[in-house]
Design a protein around this motif. Sequence first.
Motif: not given
Length: 335
Positions: A170-199
Amino acid sequence: MTESLQFLHPHFLFLLLLLPVLAIWKGLTGRPVALRMPSTDDAVQVGARPRSKTGGFLLFLGLLAFALLIVALARPRLGKGSSEIEASGIDIALVLDVSGSMEALDFKLEGRPANRLEVVKNVVGKFVGERPNDKLGMVAFAGRPYLVSPLTMDHEFLSKRLESVKMGQVEDGTAIGSAIASAVDHLRDSDAKSRIIILLTDGVNTAGAVNPLTAAEAAKALGIKIYTIGAGTRGEAPFPVRDAFGRTHMQTVKVEIDEEMLRSVADATGGQSFRATDTDSLEGIYDSINTLEKTSRKLKKFQLYQELYLWFLVPGIFLLLLELILRQTRFRRLP
């Protein structure tokens, strides 16, 4: 579903050791047996035959009958069961920076200089292998994030997708905020007891429309914890640069990582922030996260049994009765 032969009372099987002793004591060819005597001449000949093949046959029947009865007494049964692991329910989104700066050669792999992304993929691959009971997903980002793998228990698939990750997709750059938001969106519907992101990132937020702290607040609202890792040496790092003729030259570039922002993102969600300046420290960080987020496993075992003792008891009784009947009738001994 697995099957296995088991004995409820296996100690009774030791009685089988007595059968060879009994066979030797009685004689390998059997005991003297009775013969039908049509005349006294035949009776005279009996004294010359202290043992007979017929007696050996009866002894064999008796020993076989007792062996079957002993096995039946030990209660053989066929175990038909299954065991399954109930994981604690930790869903993990791995977020990896694949911007151009990840080409910096300030890390080592197996003793040779290696770029940051190559080392990160190696370390993350080991981390995936140590979480066999968790769902893991992966998001990569440069100027924008993209999904490498959705949450899955198929870690072989995830490992193959990790191998395919490279810079320049993909195009170069460092979109840290967008990456966190994308990960949050993928974990949003998870019914797991614990959800974590390792950035993991090696830079400063320079692209994307989402502020990293705003994305962290969204994660906090959903109960998602974020661990952040800043990867890169302190000061300067060697970086390969290609000239107009395609030749590669090494150039020293300044390492810029927004550690304060990464720390704020982690603190906002109850996570932790780390800094990896070499391969060893990076491996240690993932080991620490692996320890902090332990998967508690509960083993549920289901076992059903098919009783087999009748397959030994019935033939054993039959052979024992047959031996007794033959001894008292056709093969009856003389008084």
